[in-house]
Enzyme design. Structure first.
Site, PDB file in Angstrom:
ATOM      1  N   ARG A   1       0.849  -1.133  -0.174  1.00  0.00           N
ATOM      2  CA  ARG A   1      -0.042  -0.067  -0.005  1.00  0.00           C
ATOM      3  C   ARG A   1       0.595   1.458   0.193  1.00  0.00           C
ATOM      4  O   ARG A   1       0.518   2.221  -0.310  1.00  0.00           O
ATOM      5  CB  ARG A   1      -0.745  -0.075   1.312  1.00  0.00           C
TER       6      ARG A   1
ATOM      7  N   LYS B   1       0.978  17.479 -13.655  1.00  0.00           N
ATOM      8  CA  LYS B   1       0.962  18.979 -13.333  1.00  0.00           C
ATOM      9  C   LYS B   1       2.378  19.600 -13.798  1.00  0.00           C
ATOM     10  O   LYS B   1       2.562  20.530 -14.395  1.00  0.00           O
ATOM     11  CB  LYS B   1       0.998  18.995 -11.720  1.00  0.00           C
TER      12      LYS B   1
ATOM     13  N   HIS C   1     -35.580   6.750 -37.913  1.00  0.00           N
ATOM     14  CA  HIS C   1     -35.770   7.850 -36.860  1.00  0.00           C
ATOM     15  C   HIS C   1     -36.070   7.263 -35.563  1.00  0.00           C
ATOM     16  O   HIS C   1     -37.070   7.772 -34.876  1.00  0.00           O
ATOM     17  CB  HIS C   1     -36.772   8.703 -37.392  1.00  0.00           C
TER      18      HIS C   1
ATOM     19  N   GLU D   1     -29.571   1.429 -44.682  1.00  0.00           N
ATOM     20  CA  GLU D   1     -28.117   2.246 -44.347  1.00  0.00           C
ATOM     21  C   GLU D   1     -27.582   1.119 -43.489  1.00  0.00           C
ATOM     22  O   GLU D   1     -26.138   0.983 -43.603  1.00  0.00           O
ATOM     23  CB  GLU D   1     -28.762   3.483 -43.441  1.00  0.00           C
TER      24      GLU D   1
ATOM     25  N   ASN E   1     -46.980   9.605 -28.369  1.00  0.00           N
ATOM     26  CA  ASN E   1     -48.123   8.943 -28.066  1.00  0.00           C
ATOM     27  C   ASN E   1     -47.805   7.677 -29.070  1.00  0.00           C
ATOM     28  O   ASN E   1     -47.491   8.028 -30.261  1.00  0.00           O
ATOM     29  CB  ASN E   1     -49.533   9.318 -28.035  1.00  0.00           C
TER      30      ASN E   1
ATOM     31  N   ARG F   1     -53.719  10.542 -28.454  1.00  0.00           N
ATOM     32  CA  ARG F   1     -53.819   8.902 -28.491  1.00  0.00           C
ATOM     33  C   ARG F   1     -54.960   9.064 -29.709  1.00  0.00           C
ATOM     34  O   ARG F   1     -54.583   7.797 -30.395  1.00  0.00           O
ATOM     35  CB  ARG F   1     -54.241   8.470 -27.277  1.00  0.00           C
TER      36      ARG F   1
ATOM     37  N   PHE G   1     -52.708   4.566 -21.085  1.00  0.00           N
ATOM     38  CA  PHE G   1     -54.188   4.762 -21.045  1.00  0.00           C
ATOM     39  C   PHE G   1     -54.820   5.583 -22.091  1.00  0.00           C
ATOM     40  O   PHE G   1     -54.344   6.430 -22.618  1.00  0.00           O
ATOM     41  CB  PHE G   1     -54.866   4.655 -19.892  1.00  0.00           C
TER      42      PHE G   1
ATOM     43  N   ASP H   1     -62.946   7.777 -27.528  1.00  0.00           N
ATOM     44  CA  ASP H   1     -62.957   8.253 -28.853  1.00  0.00           C
ATOM     45  C   ASP H   1     -61.930   7.317 -29.328  1.00  0.00           C
ATOM     46  O   ASP H   1     -62.354   6.695 -30.615  1.00  0.00           O
ATOM     47  CB  ASP H   1     -62.620   9.724 -28.923  1.00  0.00           C
TER      48      ASP H   1
END
Length: 509
Positions: free
Chosen positions: A60, A134, A270, A322, A410, A430, A458, A463
């Site tokens: 050490r 240094k 992407h 690519e 989303n 959504r 969720f 809709d």
């Protein structure tokens, strides 16, 4: 001229030391490094002979001594410095070669005892490096064996290179900083703290890149450790990788992760899949993934979970791509793909290191989070509608749930038969994501009748359910958790649909 050499990584050490000795440089060394040099027939002074103090405490303490640091830090251009070291019988040390105890390698060993890891925290090495760096105007300092050759050339010629000395000092401080960061990370892990008060980071440059996302942006690719993650992939052909290629490769591998060893193909544009499928083999998975959106697949990055044979290579070669990445390519497959000179072919498995966190840069700071876990096990799912899913629907729902995890929020994914047929990604609402997914599917000739739908979060209103039902979707998998869940469930029941709540959101921003 005097050189002090003390290294754990001994690659290239002996030829370098032989070159120094041939140039008349006195060699001073420690422990195993000194033994290696003597076994090569070189004359070496032990550090204890130089300091007049024995190595102690199991090694050490050996270089933590004024004779060492005085010899490193004394400025040759200041007479008072030179007089001070002369008064204390300290000679200058003009070249230091140190690479540190293998802390990261030791800490990464399975089942390693903490005491062994702690003993691999180097103290004297960083101290010598920092002292030498240094005083770089007077001391050559080497932490990277790849620098041996160019330093030896200057020593042989008796020449100097101030710019090189400054670069070597820069490398030292970057190296010791990374070393300390690894130690700090280990201590945080030992107490189970993923978010310490200071978050240390250390990355090494893998390669310079031609430019970033756009030609006016400079860029480079850094890795946590050479040979890991994307840095483990071996390029078999094509142009050098670009910034955007690497981003898309990450998106492609992310998309494949939930499917494990099952033959699967992800086609990425992407950073989000425009086609994702499983199949009986690579060719089958590719054809199914391509069918989802062959228009968007132009100029894509493609990833496979399994090996690429001649048949798959022939099919892929007809499309402008690519990059292509797979764990293995048959030799003839590499030759076939190599006919397209610009196609980047990458082989290998790019896995995440253990305990890796997800980092996102923001202005003036960094967001740190756990990496996203694998999608939940179907055993934890909850069928919330009156009608239970059929066997085919259950399989499609599981696929859709795995697929939507890699699509930008989303996110809505339509799936059938182990393949995506439509995807709505990155939409502001959504219902818009649902509309885009259906529109993409029908525009490309896919029938949405009987399809499964996966949503990364969720449905806040009914809709989106009504729109899916109008397209013929019969099964939905989503996290649940909206204040209008009952309204959404009622809508699904009205349409005779089956719907599953997973209890887990899969946002990807």
């Amino acid at each position: 001229m005097r050189a002090l050499l003390s290294v754990s990584d001994k690659s290239g050490l002996v030829p370098f030391a032989q070159g120094l000795a041939a140039a008349g440089v006195e060699l001073v060394s420690t422990g195993g490094t000194a033994r290696t040099l003597r076994e090569a027939g070189l004359a070496v002074r032990d550090i204890s002979e130089l300091t007049g103090f024995p190595e102690m405490l199991d090694g050490r303490v050996k270089t933590l001594h004024p004779v060492v640091h005085g010899g490193l830090l004394a400025r040759r251009d200041l007479p008072e410095h030179m007089e001070a070291i002369k008064a204390h019988n300290i000679g200058t040390i003009d070249l230091v070669v140190v690479n540190l105890y293998p802390f990261r390698e030791t800490a990464a060993k399975p089942g390693v005892h903490p005491d062994e890891v702690i003993e691999n925290i180097d103290i004297g090495g960083p101290s010598m490096l920092r002292s030498a760096a240094k005083n770089f105007e007077s001391v050559w300092v080497i932490v990277d064996p790849s620098d041996y050759g160019r330093v030896l050339a200057h020593v042989d010629a008796g020449s100097d290179d101030a710019a090189l000395r400054r670069l070597l000092a820069e490398k030292v401080y970057a190296h010791t900083s990374a070393y300390d960061a690894a130690i700090a990370q280990w201590f945080a892990q030992q107490r189970g703290e993923p978010f310490p008060d200071r978050y240390p980071l250390a990355f090494e440059k893998q390669q310079s890149l031609r430019y970033g996302e756009n030609p006016q942006q400079r860029a480079a690719f850094y890795v946590e450790k050479p040979g890991t993650g994307l840095g483990a992939l071996v390029q078999k052909g094509g142009k050098e990788l670009s910034f955007n290629n690497l981003l898309d490769l990450e998106g492609a591998l992310l998309a494949l992760e939930p499917f494990g060893e099952q033959p699967a193909c992800a086609i990425i544009k992407h950073t989000t899949p425009c086609g994702l499928a499983t199949g009986s083999d690579a060719l089958d998975a590719y054809r199914k993934a391509l069918a989802c959106d062959p228009v968007s697949a132009f100029g894509s990055v493609i990833a496979f979970s399994g090996p690429i044979d001649v048949a798959a290579a022939e099919a892929i070669s007809s499309l402008f791509v690519e990059c292509i990445v797979a764990p293995h390519f048959a030799d003839e497959a590499v030759e076939i793909l190599g006919r397209k000179k610009n196609l980047r072919v990458l082989e290998g498995r790019a896995t995440w290191p253990a305990n890796t966190m997800d980092l996102k840069r923001v202005r003036g700071g960094l967001l740190v989070q756990d990496r996203a876990p694998a999608p939940t096990d179907p055993q934890q799912w909850n069928v919330v509608t009156t009608r239970q899913p059929t066997g085919d629907e259950q399989r499609d729902l599981l696929f859709a749930w795995k697929a939507v995890a890699s699509v930008k929020s989303n996110a809505i994914v339509l799936a059938r038969g182990g393949a995506t047929i439509g995807s709505g990604a990155g939409q502001m609402s959504r219902v818009d994501a649902s509309f885009v997914a259906v529109h993409k599917a029908t525009a490309l000739g896919h029938t949405t009748q009987g399809a499964a739908l996966g949503s990364d979060a969720f449905f806040p209103f009914r809709d989106g359910i009504d729109q899916a039902a109008a397209a013929g979707v019969t099964a939905i998998v989503q996290p649940g958790g909206s204040v209008r869940d009952e309204e959404v469930i009622a809508a699904a029941n009205e349409h005779g649909m089956t719907m599953i709540f997973t209890g887990e959101r899969l946002f990807r921003h």
